[in-house]
Design an enzyme around this catalytic site. Structure first.
Site, PDB file in Angstrom:
ATOM      1  N   HIS A 182      -1.779  25.774  68.735  1.00 37.98           N
ATOM      2  CA  HIS A 182      -1.326  24.702  69.630  1.00 37.98           C
ATOM      3  C   HIS A 182      -2.535  23.921  70.124  1.00 37.98           C
ATOM      4  CE1 HIS A 182       2.472  27.260  70.491  1.00 37.98           C
ATOM      5  NE2 HIS A 182       2.771  26.275  69.661  1.00 37.98           N
ATOM      6  N   TYR A 190      -5.487  28.088  72.675  1.00 40.20           N
ATOM      7  CA  TYR A 190      -5.777  29.514  72.385  1.00 40.20           C
ATOM      8  C   TYR A 190      -4.591  30.287  71.797  1.00 40.20           C
ATOM      9  CZ  TYR A 190      -8.697  27.900  76.321  1.00 40.20           C
ATOM     10  OH  TYR A 190      -9.461  27.159  77.170  1.00 40.20           O
ATOM     11  N   HIS A 191      -3.894  29.704  70.814  1.00 39.19           N
ATOM     12  CA  HIS A 191      -2.742  30.384  70.229  1.00 39.19           C
ATOM     13  C   HIS A 191      -2.820  30.480  68.700  1.00 39.19           C
ATOM     14  CE1 HIS A 191      -0.347  28.757  73.954  1.00 39.19           C
ATOM     15  NE2 HIS A 191      -1.127  29.788  74.265  1.00 39.19           N
ATOM     16  N   PRO A 192      -3.908  30.971  68.117  1.00 40.93           N
ATOM     17  CA  PRO A 192      -3.944  31.073  66.655  1.00 40.93           C
ATOM     18  C   PRO A 192      -2.948  32.110  66.140  1.00 40.93           C
ATOM     19  CG  PRO A 192      -5.862  32.161  67.597  1.00 40.93           C
ATOM     20  CD  PRO A 192      -5.155  31.461  68.729  1.00 40.93           C
TER      21      PRO A 192
END
Length: 533
Positions: free
Chosen positions: A293, A468-470
């Site tokens: 994101h 911070y959503h890999p």
């Protein structure tokens, strides 16, 4: 160093797996964490993510390659390197995602991953500390989830302005219907962070059958005749072999898990051999399907009090610190954001496609500290980007970070959605009761007209950052690019599963910590079921 189950990574999912597999006392379980113990006090203070992100003692300090979608910029990608993983350094925001996200996973052929099948695991994980008439909240789980106790007038007025602009209020976006605006829910208990380590490892740490091994970095898996029998790990600087009599579970995250697979000979063969890695199983999907994101952060100056002004001198900071020390309340209990909105850029959509993070503070970079003027941030992101990136090995050494190619904003849909998101952010700020309190738009600012598509997109490309959503780099499925099956077993390799956000075939609509914990809860049952058979 022999155990029934060995879990690599004590993050959001890994801690849940360690707790559930060791609960019955029947199996010996080891969980390896490359970082240290979660003793840093800033981990437990909610606002402490300012101190733990960018700290090499708690953060892997990953950085992307320069990305065309970001006008050639390379950006930091923080990931937790400590007990609790990223749940120990994240913004404490608890978002399950949309029911339709998981139904989509099931429609892709992943049996047992529809909303009706995953909801019981969200419920099992949590103790919801707020009011809820819905039967969808958990009441007795290890993870404490609470409504935001901290309120700010600027956030209240943003929520009211959004309602005036035609969006509905939603008191609980973690029920079946996510759409609407309101306050965030947090992984917080009595003013302190409730990480996965605190929820799952702390109550289990005295079990004789559970070994929690910190400063232990997995170097590669040991694979004999198509079966994983253990791994090699660097523990306190010494290389050791750890045997897994039953299974190894990789919970090292969307970067760590695929890197370990590739270093162990599991991945696209033509990408492994140049690094001198023998190909054990040619799985071309390892490290591919990378999704994240991307947040764009409009900032508005206001005459309302915000954290910028509340923390503007040492006396005010001391007062805030004293309140937290004495009562565990006040500004130090603030999560990364207070208000949120899950909205549609087009009414024809079935579900919301953008998410807001409303922050009663602003900064050019959080590490630099807040602006000297009073302002708030209306961060907006596209929840289901089409663009996918990939990871690339740098070398055959685990200590060399892989190259991260996020490939942001590579499709027209992604570009259109983020531009519409910025337009909605600006539109809401034109409604009362908020509009009268905004003196100026600080960024994008007057130089970027609201209807100027190209200028808005260029501003995003020059300023947007990860939230911070890999996910997605060991995706679940049965197609040629899938890495694990619907029971999270690595295709073509026995005794090996992956359980973290890397298994997501498609990123969930919102923050990813809650789904990661659900994945850990669900795979634990699968592992125990298979063991009993």
């Amino acid at each position: 160093m022999e155990f029934d189950y060995v879990i690599v990574g004590a993050g959001s999912a890994g801690c849940a797996v360690a707790n559930r597999l060791s609960a019955g006392g029947q199996y010996s379980v080891a969980v390896l964490e490359a970082g240290g113990r979660d003793t840093n006090p800033w981990i437990h203070i909610p606002v402490g993510y300012f101190k733990t992100m960018g700290n090499p003692n708690t953060d892997w300090m990953y950085k992307t390659q320069s990305d065309a979608g970001l006008n050639g910029r390379a950006i930091p990608w923080p990931r937790g390197k400590v007990l609790g993983g990223s749940s120990s350094i994240n913004g404490l925001l608890y978002v399950r995602g949309q029911a339709q996200d998981f139904d989509h996973w099931r429609q892709l052929g992943n049996e047992g991953w529809g909303w009706d099948a995953v909801l019981p695991y969200f419920q099992r994980a949590e103790t919801w500390q707020g009011d809820s008439n819905g039967a969808e909240r958990g009441k007795a789980g290890p993870l404490r989830v609470s409504p935001t106790a901290l309120k700010r007038e600027v956030v209240d007025k943003w929520i009211d302005a959004a309602v005036a602009a035609g969006y509905k209020k939603n008191p609980d976006y973690n029920n079946e219907d996510q759409e609407g605006v309101g306050y965030f829910q947090l992984t917080m208990d009595k003013g302190q962070r409730c990480s996965s380590a605190k929820a799952y490892l702390k109550p289990a740490r005295d079990r004789k059958n559970l070994s929690i091994i910190t400063k232990a970095q997995c170097e590669k898996l040991i694979i004999t005749e198509g079966r994983v029998t253990g791994l090699k790990a660097l523990i306190d600087g010494q290389s050791k072999t750890i045997t897994a009599k039953r299974e190894v579970i990789l919970s090292a995250g969307a970067i760590g898990s695929p890197q370990i697979l590739m270093l162990s000979g599991i991945g696209a063969g033509d990408e492994l051999t140049p690094h001198g890695i023998d190909v054990v199983k040619d799985l071309p999907g390892v490290g591919k399907n990378l999704q994240d994101h991307l947040q764009a952060r409009p900032v508005f100056k206001t005459d309302l009090p915000t954290i910028n002004i509340e923390t503007s001198n040492l006396f005010k900071q001391a007062k805030i610190a004293a309140e937290y020390a004495l009562k565990r309340t006040g500004a130090m209990t603030m999560a990364a954001s207070l208000g949120t909105g899950f909205l549609k850029t087009d009414e024809r959509l079935e579900t919301p496609d953008i998410q807001f993070h409303i922050q009663p503070w602003s900064a050019d970079k959080p590490a630099d500290g807040p602006h000297k003027f009073s302002a708030f941030t209306a961060s907006v992101l596209q929840m289901r980007p089409e663009s996918t990136g990939h990871l690339e090995l740098t070398s055959n050494n685990m200590h060399d970070h892989p190259k991260i190619h996020p490939n942001y904003l590579a499709t027209k849909l992604d570009q259109d959605t983020i531009v519409k998101g910025i337009q909605i952010a600006r539109k809401i700020c034109q409604y009362e009761p908020l509009a009268q309190h905004i003196s100026e738009e600080h960024s994008p600012g007057a130089g970027v007209a609201m209807d100027d598509y190209d200028a808005t997109l260029d501003w995003v490309r020059s300023n947007a950052v990860t939230i911070y959503h890999p996910t997605g780099t060991c995706k679940m499925g049965s197609d040629p690019m899938a890495v694990v099956d619907s029971r999270l077993r690595v295709h073509g390799i026995k005794g090996l599963r992956v359980a973290d956000c890397s298994i997501m075939p498609v990123i969930t609509s919102g923050n990813t910590n809650a789904p990661a914990i659900m994945i850990g809860e669900k795979v634990s049952d699968m592992i125990l079921e298979d063991a009993h058979q």
